[in-house]
Design an enzyme around this catalytic site. Structure first.
Site, mmCIF file in Angstrom:
data_model
loop_
_atom_site.group_PDB
_atom_site.id
_atom_site.type_symbol
_atom_site.label_atom_id
_atom_site.label_comp_id
_atom_site.label_asym_id
_atom_site.label_seq_id
_atom_site.Cartn_x
_atom_site.Cartn_y
_atom_site.Cartn_z
ATOM 1 N N TRP A 64 0.942 -1.129 0.122
ATOM 2 C CA TRP A 64 -0.055 0.032 0.039
ATOM 3 C C TRP A 64 0.851 1.439 0.054
ATOM 4 O O TRP A 64 0.410 2.140 -0.544
ATOM 5 C CB TRP A 64 -0.925 -0.028 1.190
ATOM 6 C CG TRP A 64 -0.022 0.035 2.589
ATOM 7 C CD1 TRP A 64 0.238 -0.980 3.394
ATOM 8 C CD2 TRP A 64 0.075 1.308 3.281
ATOM 9 N NE1 TRP A 64 0.805 -0.609 4.507
ATOM 10 C CE2 TRP A 64 0.702 0.915 4.614
ATOM 11 C CE3 TRP A 64 -0.390 2.640 2.937
ATOM 12 C CZ2 TRP A 64 1.135 1.579 5.356
ATOM 13 C CZ3 TRP A 64 0.139 3.461 4.108
ATOM 14 C CH2 TRP A 64 0.880 3.003 5.124
ATOM 15 N N HIS A 71 8.559 1.798 6.629
ATOM 16 C CA HIS A 71 9.193 2.095 5.299
ATOM 17 C C HIS A 71 9.637 3.920 5.763
ATOM 18 O O HIS A 71 8.462 4.563 6.163
ATOM 19 C CB HIS A 71 8.172 2.518 4.089
ATOM 20 C CG HIS A 71 8.563 2.495 2.968
ATOM 21 N ND1 HIS A 71 8.697 1.852 1.791
ATOM 22 C CD2 HIS A 71 8.608 4.165 2.473
ATOM 23 C CE1 HIS A 71 9.213 2.707 0.874
ATOM 24 N NE2 HIS A 71 9.287 4.032 1.306
ATOM 25 N N HIS A 125 9.663 8.902 13.849
ATOM 26 C CA HIS A 125 8.953 8.130 14.914
ATOM 27 C C HIS A 125 9.952 6.932 14.916
ATOM 28 O O HIS A 125 10.444 6.241 13.812
ATOM 29 C CB HIS A 125 7.530 7.458 14.660
ATOM 30 C CG HIS A 125 6.626 8.361 14.961
ATOM 31 N ND1 HIS A 125 5.325 8.262 14.405
ATOM 32 C CD2 HIS A 125 6.549 9.433 15.880
ATOM 33 C CE1 HIS A 125 4.546 9.134 14.623
ATOM 34 N NE2 HIS A 125 5.246 10.006 15.665
ATOM 35 N N HIS A 183 9.720 7.295 6.772
ATOM 36 C CA HIS A 183 8.894 8.361 6.479
ATOM 37 C C HIS A 183 9.034 9.516 7.689
ATOM 38 O O HIS A 183 9.575 9.462 8.715
ATOM 39 C CB HIS A 183 7.405 7.969 6.392
ATOM 40 C CG HIS A 183 6.790 7.225 7.582
ATOM 41 N ND1 HIS A 183 7.193 6.214 7.965
ATOM 42 C CD2 HIS A 183 6.109 7.754 8.720
ATOM 43 C CE1 HIS A 183 6.567 5.807 9.156
ATOM 44 N NE2 HIS A 183 6.017 6.701 9.687
ATOM 45 N N HIS A 210 7.501 13.032 9.551
ATOM 46 C CA HIS A 210 6.046 13.688 9.847
ATOM 47 C C HIS A 210 6.327 15.488 9.723
ATOM 48 O O HIS A 210 7.476 15.682 10.280
ATOM 49 C CB HIS A 210 5.731 13.427 11.151
ATOM 50 C CG HIS A 210 5.398 11.853 11.169
ATOM 51 N ND1 HIS A 210 4.218 11.391 11.342
ATOM 52 C CD2 HIS A 210 6.245 10.667 11.477
ATOM 53 C CE1 HIS A 210 4.354 9.939 11.352
ATOM 54 N NE2 HIS A 210 5.481 9.859 11.405
#
Length: 194
Positions: free
Chosen positions: A13, A124, A117, A126, A128
């Site tokens: 996804w 995967h 985090h 990323h 924020h």
């Protein structure tokens, strides 16, 4: 544990989002190494399918700003995988993210927190982007400022390979259960896992 998730094809996804096959209407930046999207957690955001982008600038929903920068490389699962070679990508994600937010929403970089985090919600890598006033997900046990991550990697390109990283886990999460099972009964009692 992490490798089993990455190898288990449960991240298809996110690959669809990175390849801009899904959530095209949420795309803010599409760079060589990463994309930046409106996070689906930002529920008050104007509907990107029906509200023109020009109307997002200064919109009331900007109070709840939540965007996500996602790397295109499949081999960076988390903070633990970052090395000195990733510094240019991290700097680009941070600066291009701030620029996109300012152009799209009218917020300056000094009003935004850019962090990762550890442990992440999904494996995967990323980043924020939130308003400073929004504490969601940025607690000290979990959030690591990207500016600090860059500085740590500049001091030692293998910093996150060597570093012990303290983090908080929810009881009964799969990783918590694995750690608790691996502990001796006396360790589990001390750590609150039993």
């Amino acid at each position: 544990y992490i490798q089993s998730i990455v190898d288990g094809n449960s991240l298809g996804w996110i690959q669809n989002i990175v390849e801009v096959k899904k959530e095209k209407e949420r795309l803010l930046v599409n760079a060589d190494d990463f994309i930046m999207n409106i996070d689906t957690k930002w529920r008050s955001h104007p509907d990107p399918l029906t509200v023109p982008k020009e109307e997002w600038h200064g919109h009331k929903a900007v109070e709840d700003l939540y965007c996500l920068g996602i790397v295109k490389a499949k081999d960076i699962a988390s903070l633990r995988d970052l090395r000195g070679e990733h510094i240019p990508m991290l700097k680009a994600m941070e600066s291009e993210g701030y620029k996109a937010i300012e152009q799209t929403y009218g917020l300056h970089s000094d009003q935004i927190r850019c962090f990762v985090h550890y442990q992440p919600q999904f494996y995967h890598f990323h980043v924020h982007f939130t308003r400073l006033e929004n504490e969601f997900g940025s607690t000290v046990e979990r959030g690591h400022l990207v500016s600090d991550v860059i500085q740590n990697l500049e001091m030692d390109g293998d910093y996150y390979e060597k570093r012990t990283i303290t983090y908080k886990l929810k009881k009964m999460s799969p990783l918590h259960n694995l750690i608790t099972m691996a502990m001796s009964p006396s360790e589990a009692e001390v750590k609150g896992g039993a």
